[in-house]
Design a protein around this motif. Structure first.
Motif, PDB file in Angstrom:
ATOM      1  N   VAL A  73      14.534  -3.017   1.691  1.00  0.00           N
ATOM      2  CA  VAL A  73      15.670  -2.745   2.576  1.00  0.00           C
ATOM      3  C   VAL A  73      15.831  -3.865   3.592  1.00  0.00           C
ATOM      4  O   VAL A  73      16.945  -4.278   3.935  1.00  0.00           O
ATOM      5  N   ALA A  74      14.694  -4.394   4.082  1.00  0.00           N
ATOM      6  CA  ALA A  74      14.736  -5.467   5.079  1.00  0.00           C
ATOM      7  C   ALA A  74      15.065  -6.826   4.473  1.00  0.00           C
ATOM      8  O   ALA A  74      15.367  -7.767   5.212  1.00  0.00           O
ATOM      9  N   GLY A  75      14.990  -6.934   3.142  1.00  0.00           N
ATOM     10  CA  GLY A  75      15.272  -8.199   2.490  1.00  0.00           C
ATOM     11  C   GLY A  75      14.087  -9.132   2.400  1.00  0.00           C
ATOM     12  O   GLY A  75      14.234 -10.298   2.002  1.00  0.00           O
ATOM     13  N   ASN A  76      12.884  -8.644   2.743  1.00  0.00           N
ATOM     14  CA  ASN A  76      11.678  -9.476   2.634  1.00  0.00           C
ATOM     15  C   ASN A  76      11.278  -9.688   1.173  1.00  0.00           C
ATOM     16  O   ASN A  76      10.636 -10.684   0.842  1.00  0.00           O
ATOM     17  N   VAL A  77      11.596  -8.715   0.320  1.00  0.00           N
ATOM     18  CA  VAL A  77      11.570  -8.893  -1.128  1.00  0.00           C
ATOM     19  C   VAL A  77      12.973  -8.557  -1.611  1.00  0.00           C
ATOM     20  O   VAL A  77      13.692  -7.788  -0.970  1.00  0.00           O
ATOM     21  N   GLN A  78      13.355  -9.126  -2.733  1.00  0.00           N
ATOM     22  CA  GLN A  78      14.753  -8.974  -3.155  1.00  0.00           C
ATOM     23  C   GLN A  78      15.015  -7.749  -4.018  1.00  0.00           C
ATOM     24  O   GLN A  78      16.154  -7.281  -4.098  1.00  0.00           O
ATOM     25  N   ALA A  79      13.986  -7.222  -4.672  1.00  0.00           N
ATOM     26  CA  ALA A  79      14.222  -6.155  -5.638  1.00  0.00           C
ATOM     27  C   ALA A  79      13.044  -5.198  -5.704  1.00  0.00           C
ATOM     28  O   ALA A  79      11.961  -5.479  -5.181  1.00  0.00           O
ATOM     29  N   MET A  80      13.258  -4.086  -6.369  1.00  0.00           N
ATOM     30  CA  MET A  80      12.205  -3.103  -6.609  1.00  0.00           C
ATOM     31  C   MET A  80      12.653  -2.187  -7.736  1.00  0.00           C
ATOM     32  O   MET A  80      13.847  -1.913  -7.887  1.00  0.00           O
ATOM     33  N   LEU A  81      11.712  -1.747  -8.546  1.00  0.00           N
ATOM     34  CA  LEU A  81      11.984  -0.706  -9.531  1.00  0.00           C
ATOM     35  C   LEU A  81      11.292   0.548  -9.026  1.00  0.00           C
ATOM     36  O   LEU A  81      10.231   0.948  -9.482  1.00  0.00           O
ATOM     37  N   ASP A  82      11.917   1.168  -8.054  1.00  0.00           N
ATOM     38  CA  ASP A  82      11.337   2.321  -7.372  1.00  0.00           C
ATOM     39  C   ASP A  82      11.669   3.603  -8.112  1.00  0.00           C
ATOM     40  O   ASP A  82      12.612   3.662  -8.916  1.00  0.00           O
ATOM     41  N   ARG A 136       0.846  -1.192   0.000  1.00  0.00           N
ATOM     42  CA  ARG A 136       0.000   0.000   0.000  1.00  0.00           C
ATOM     43  C   ARG A 136       0.885   1.247   0.000  1.00  0.00           C
ATOM     44  O   ARG A 136       0.985   1.978   0.986  1.00  0.00           O
ATOM     45  N   GLY A 137       1.565   1.444  -1.103  1.00  0.00           N
ATOM     46  CA  GLY A 137       2.462   2.580  -1.240  1.00  0.00           C
ATOM     47  C   GLY A 137       3.889   2.133  -1.472  1.00  0.00           C
ATOM     48  O   GLY A 137       4.297   1.031  -1.057  1.00  0.00           O
ATOM     49  N   SER A 138       4.667   2.992  -2.135  1.00  0.00           N
ATOM     50  CA  SER A 138       6.045   2.625  -2.441  1.00  0.00           C
ATOM     51  C   SER A 138       6.943   2.634  -1.212  1.00  0.00           C
ATOM     52  O   SER A 138       7.937   1.908  -1.170  1.00  0.00           O
ATOM     53  N   ALA A 139       6.597   3.443  -0.210  1.00  0.00           N
ATOM     54  CA  ALA A 139       7.436   3.503   0.993  1.00  0.00           C
ATOM     55  C   ALA A 139       7.486   2.163   1.725  1.00  0.00           C
ATOM     56  O   ALA A 139       8.574   1.675   2.052  1.00  0.00           O
ATOM     57  N   PRO A 140       6.340   1.518   2.029  1.00  0.00           N
ATOM     58  CA  PRO A 140       6.443   0.196   2.663  1.00  0.00           C
ATOM     59  C   PRO A 140       7.090  -0.856   1.771  1.00  0.00           C
ATOM     60  O   PRO A 140       7.759  -1.766   2.272  1.00  0.00           O
ATOM     61  N   ALA A 141       6.912  -0.739   0.451  1.00  0.00           N
ATOM     62  CA  ALA A 141       7.599  -1.672  -0.449  1.00  0.00           C
ATOM     63  C   ALA A 141       9.103  -1.477  -0.365  1.00  0.00           C
ATOM     64  O   ALA A 141       9.878  -2.447  -0.336  1.00  0.00           O
ATOM     65  N   LEU A 142       9.521  -0.220  -0.330  1.00  0.00           N
ATOM     66  CA  LEU A 142      10.953   0.069  -0.198  1.00  0.00           C
ATOM     67  C   LEU A 142      11.477  -0.438   1.142  1.00  0.00           C
ATOM     68  O   LEU A 142      12.569  -1.014   1.217  1.00  0.00           O
TER      69      LEU A 142
END
Length: 333
Positions: A205-214, A195-201
């Motif tokens: 950062v935490a490594g819960n997902v490996q990548a992002m195209l932010d 729910r927003g790019s900030a929590p995805a980022l």
């Protein structure tokens, strides 16, 4: 393997209008002096605090408040890929006291993704003016054993579906740009919407997902702090804030070039003098060197337009993104 859909380059699908860089016309500015707000103006951001859209809105709110003589507090309303915040503005009184920082996704992509939307951005919102443009950057958690984009692609191809990327939500630019990247690169990486790019980022950062195209605007602080590794930017040229990071074109994926933009909108029916006044104030704020410098620091570029130019641009972008959604087979599932 099935051929990817027709590539969508920055110039074809996401190029900001050339007229956006034109200076404010004096007759237009003169007409825009007749309206003044009588109470604080809500500046609705349809995403969580800390994302690129939120950052730019907060940078602009202070100089806009100074010129309008009323506070312009930023109000974050999240959900449904930004639709919750947009609908809040659509349902607000068209009196100039509610504004929206709309985006590529909320204004031109979501209508092709959400069949149950109760509003149409093209008819239920009034264009005020473009505000910013920003490229995206492919970032990975430091634990990912890839120092370059080519190594990341090799890793993804060797482990189809094992890697995951975060986005600001289904249909947002951090989703669609990533899906375009996947199509062009022919890799299978799992999508995890937030729910927003900030929590995805934060989860990247935490490594819960490996990548992002932010968007560079929001990812830059984490890149500079070494919390994530930048592998490629989606612009046609290297970004001045990340001069050592290659473009997608340089890594052989020129068709994955993409950019995002933000635009200020108001509820449909807002009187023309109000629109003209807010547009003039917005353009004055964007012309300030301090604002340009602040946006540049977070990876965004100040761009402007008249309400009429923005209206034409929104129509063109809506048509183009509809084609992208169909060709990339992007769904909310």
């Amino acid at each position: 393997m099935e051929e990817p859909p027709m590539p969508v380059s920055r110039r074809r699908a996401l190029a900001l209008p050339a007229l956006a860089l034109a200076p404010l016309a004096l007759p237009f500015a003169a007409r825009a002096q007749g309206w003044a707000p009588t109470r604080p103006i809500r500046f609705v951001v349809p995403f969580a605090p800390g994302g690129a859209t939120d950052i730019v809105a907060r940078v602009l709110s202070e100089p806009m408040a100074e010129r309008l003589g009323q506070p312009v507090p930023v109000e974050n309303r999240t959900g449904a890929g930004g639709n919750v915040g947009v609908e809040n503005v659509v349902r607000s009184a068209p009196d100039g006291h509610t504004l929206l920082m709309g985006t590529t996704g909320t204004l031109t992509i979501n209508p092709h993704l959400y069949s149950n939307m109760s509003f149409n951005p093209l008819t239920d919102l009034a264009p005020v003016g473009l505000a910013f443009g920003t490229d995206h950057v492919l970032i990975v958690h430091p634990s990912v054993p890839a120092q370059t984009a080519q190594e990341f692609l090799a890793l993804a191809r060797a482990q189809p579906g094992r890697l995951s990327y975060g986005s600001g939500g289904n249909g947002t630019s951090t989703h669609t740009v990533a899906e375009l990247f996947k199509l062009v690169a022919r890799v299978d990486i799992q999508h995890v919407p937030y729910r927003g790019s900030a929590p995805a980022l934060n989860d990247t950062v935490a490594g819960n997902v490996q990548a992002m195209l932010d968007q560079i605007a929001s990812a830059l602080p984490m890149i500079q702090a070494g919390r994530v590794r930048a592998l490629a930017v989606t612009g046609a040229r290297r970004h001045p804030a990340l001069p050592n990071v290659p473009t997608v074109g340089e890594i052989g994926l020129a068709a994955a070039e993409a950019s995002s933009w933000g635009a200020v909108m108001a509820p449909a029916g807002t009187p023309a003098p109000v629109i003209e006044r807010v547009n003039a104030v917005l353009r004055e704020a964007l012309a300030l060197q301090a604002v340009k410098d602040r946006l540049a620091q977070v990876g965004a570029e100040a761009v402007t337009s008249t309400p009429q130019e923005l209206a034409a641009y929104l129509r063109a972008e809506t048509e183009k993104w509809g084609r992208v959604v169909r060709e990339a087979r992007i769904t909310l599932n």
